[in-house]
Design an enzyme around this catalytic site. Structure first.
Site, PDB file in Angstrom:
ATOM      1  N   GLU A  29       0.834  -1.215   0.053  1.00  0.00           N
ATOM      2  CA  GLU A  29       0.073   0.087  -0.008  1.00  0.00           C
ATOM      3  C   GLU A  29       1.026   1.422  -0.134  1.00  0.00           C
ATOM      4  OE1 GLU A  29      -3.127   0.070  -1.343  1.00  0.00           O
ATOM      5  OE2 GLU A  29      -3.607  -1.505   0.513  1.00  0.00           O
ATOM      6  N   GLY A 120     -12.877   2.775  -1.449  1.00  0.00           N
ATOM      7  CA  GLY A 120     -11.433   2.417  -1.545  1.00  0.00           C
ATOM      8  C   GLY A 120     -11.333   1.184  -2.510  1.00  0.00           C
ATOM      9  N   LEU A 121     -12.247   0.740  -3.252  1.00  0.00           N
ATOM     10  CA  LEU A 121     -12.228  -0.423  -4.181  1.00  0.00           C
ATOM     11  C   LEU A 121     -12.035  -0.045  -5.576  1.00  0.00           C
ATOM     12  CD1 LEU A 121     -14.891  -2.830  -2.501  1.00  0.00           C
ATOM     13  CD2 LEU A 121     -12.354  -2.767  -1.940  1.00  0.00           C
ATOM     14  N   SER A 123     -13.333   2.585  -7.599  1.00  0.00           N
ATOM     15  CA  SER A 123     -14.708   2.714  -8.642  1.00  0.00           C
ATOM     16  C   SER A 123     -14.116   3.704  -9.449  1.00  0.00           C
ATOM     17  CB  SER A 123     -15.784   3.548  -7.743  1.00  0.00           C
ATOM     18  OG  SER A 123     -15.418   4.595  -6.996  1.00  0.00           O
ATOM     19  N   ASP A 166      -4.536   1.007  -9.556  1.00  0.00           N
ATOM     20  CA  ASP A 166      -5.625   0.815  -9.873  1.00  0.00           C
ATOM     21  C   ASP A 166      -6.108   0.462 -11.274  1.00  0.00           C
ATOM     22  OD1 ASP A 166      -5.639   1.137  -7.111  1.00  0.00           O
ATOM     23  OD2 ASP A 166      -6.712   3.120  -7.104  1.00  0.00           O
ATOM     24  N   TYR A 215      -3.191  12.444   0.905  1.00  0.00           N
ATOM     25  CA  TYR A 215      -2.560  11.472  -0.489  1.00  0.00           C
ATOM     26  C   TYR A 215      -1.482  12.336  -0.903  1.00  0.00           C
ATOM     27  CZ  TYR A 215      -2.045   8.062  -4.152  1.00  0.00           C
ATOM     28  OH  TYR A 215      -1.498   7.168  -4.938  1.00  0.00           O
TER      29      TYR A 215
HETATM   30  C1  GLA Z   1      -5.069   4.909  -4.044  1.00  0.00           C
HETATM   31  C2  GLA Z   1      -4.448   5.220  -5.383  1.00  0.00           C
HETATM   32  C3  GLA Z   1      -3.422   4.096  -5.905  1.00  0.00           C
HETATM   33  C4  GLA Z   1      -2.597   3.764  -4.704  1.00  0.00           C
HETATM   34  C5  GLA Z   1      -3.431   3.526  -3.455  1.00  0.00           C
HETATM   35  C6  GLA Z   1      -2.406   3.134  -2.200  1.00  0.00           C
HETATM   36  O1  GLA Z   1      -5.931   3.900  -4.582  1.00  0.00           O
HETATM   37  O2  GLA Z   1      -5.237   5.569  -6.706  1.00  0.00           O
HETATM   38  O3  GLA Z   1      -2.522   4.277  -6.710  1.00  0.00           O
HETATM   39  O4  GLA Z   1      -1.497   4.604  -4.305  1.00  0.00           O
HETATM   40  O5  GLA Z   1      -4.123   4.429  -3.135  1.00  0.00           O
HETATM   41  O6  GLA Z   1      -1.878   2.045  -2.086  1.00  0.00           O
END
Ligand code: GLA
Length: 389
Positions: A29, A120-121, A123, A166, A215
């Site tokens: 992560e 957090g999946l 979308s 993602d 972030y």
């Molecule tokens: C989000 C970002 C990814 C990654 C995760 C953390 O989902 O879109 O690129 O950095 O957070 O692992």
């Protein structure tokens, strides 16, 4: 879905349906934008877009979730500015496609998503990738280019400096396997998971306002750590390049806060390799322990967890048949992922839901994480979920 499309637009002639899945990350992560390793699986939960060519020079997009229709003349798409609206994702992608030499053709689109928003999946990536496939409408683009193009749409247009995980897993996901991605070389290998385990995602049902700005802060802190370490390791280009041992030899030279952020990234990158090796040896307990280590590192060093995520992880670890649990995705809400014995699932679901309700007054949604295929055109329309939830 094609029937709903016909009702909406008056005709379903030439309609095609494209699917792009959400993901759950098993481990690795906040390593992707540090060019390290990640180990996500594509989910069965996906975004579907039905699309057909249209007359009239316009692109029209309907979102079932928002019950909102938007339209633009194709000639004006390249000049549209960010609107902080769900349409930023398809429009950002359309602009990138134009930049890559693909004309956007007049078309009608209908979006149906089963990836819960804010969970957090992923979308957003599911919407980007399905939109790109819908606009391309069968025109070929190498999958890796598709992933990079969708990531660029999110970074440049939506304004979120995300890594590539993602979008990559939404495209390269495979049934029955997790995918270990090297975020520098952009190569991957499929990692078959051992028998006797299953994964569940548990949704805190919250997304804290901090998520976006924190972030960005973490991305900047990692860049600061690279600058601080470089004088000691001149070859270093990203945090991916130092081992935990090398890092500890210079950690005291960094500001304390920056050192903790970097420590998470460095140890987490190493943990992905250790988790994959434990998985290959069928060492279920070790896999579970590494997930918990990952969570503690995200909680204390990277500081992207929150009370709801910590509660779910701590509570999960007390339930019979659970090997490990951790937050998954960006953090500050969204989901945890729990690794457990398949026959422990019913008991786990009940206990975790009851405890979470008692503590936070909300029922957490729980999703099975069955590794599923990556994005593509849907040939068998019977696999498309019906409207409504
Ligand atoms: C989000 C970002 C990814 C990654 C995760 C953390 O989902 O879109 O690129 O950095 O957070 O692992």
């Amino acid at each position: 879905m094609t029937e709903d499309f016909r009702k909406l637009y008056g005709s379903a002639e030439g309609v095609r349906v494209f699917r792009a899945p959400g993901r759950v990350n098993l481990i690795g992560e906040h390593t992707d934008y540090n060019l390290g390793f990640v180990l996500p699986v594509a989910l069965d939960l996906a975004t579907y877009i039905a699309a057909a060519p249209a007359a009239g020079g316009k692109v029209r997009i309907y979102s079932e979730d928002r019950r909102e229709m938007r339209e633009w003349r194709v000639s004006e798409i390249s000049a549209i500015l960010r609107a902080r609206h769900w349409t930023d994702y398809p429009i950002g992608v359309a602009q990138q496609l134009i930049g890559a030499g693909f004309a956007i053709e007049p078309a009608n689109l209908l979006i149906r998503s089963r990836v819960p928003e804010g969970s957090g999946l992923s979308s957003s990536a599911a919407l980007e990738v399905s939109s790109a496939l819908a606009f391309l409408n069968g025109r070929p683009l190498p999958p890796i280019e598709l992933a990079r193009l969708c990531q660029r749409a999110e970074v440049q247009f939506v304004g979120m400096p995300c890594g590539i995980m993602d979008q990559y897993i939404s495209i390269f996901g495979r049934e029955r396997t997790a995918v270990e991605i090297d975020c520098r070389s952009l190569e991957h290998r499929d990692v078959e998971l051992p028998a006797g385990i299953t994964f569940l995602a548990v949704n805190t049902m919250v997304k804290h306002a901090l998520a976006g700005s924190a972030y960005r802060d973490r991305v900047a802190e990692c860049a600061a750590a690279v600058e601080g370490i470089k004088p000691h390791f001149p070859q270093l280009k990203s945090l991916r390049d130092v081992s935990p041992e090398q890092f500890e030899s210079v950690a005291h030279r960094l500001p304390e806060g920056i050192a903790r952020r970097a420590r998470h990234v460095v140890t987490e990158t190493a943990r992905v390799g250790r988790f994959v090796s434990a998985s290959e040896h069928g060492d279920l307990h070790r896999m579970g322990r590494l997930m918990v280590e990952s969570h503690r590192s995200l909680q204390h060093d990277y500081e992207v967890s929150c009370a709801e995520l910590d509660f779910l992880v701590d509570r999960s670890l007390g339930i019979e048949g659970v090997f490990g649990a951790r937050m998954t995705g960006g953090g500050f809400g969204g989901c945890t992922v729990t690794m457990l014995q398949p026959d422990a699932v019913p008991g786990f679901r009940q206990e975790i839901a009851e405890s979470y309700e008692r503590r936070f007054g909300v029922t957490p949604a729980i999703y099975p994480c069955e590794p599923s295929a990556g994005a593509g055109e849907v040939k068998n329309f019977e696999t498309i979920p019906s409207a409504g939830h």
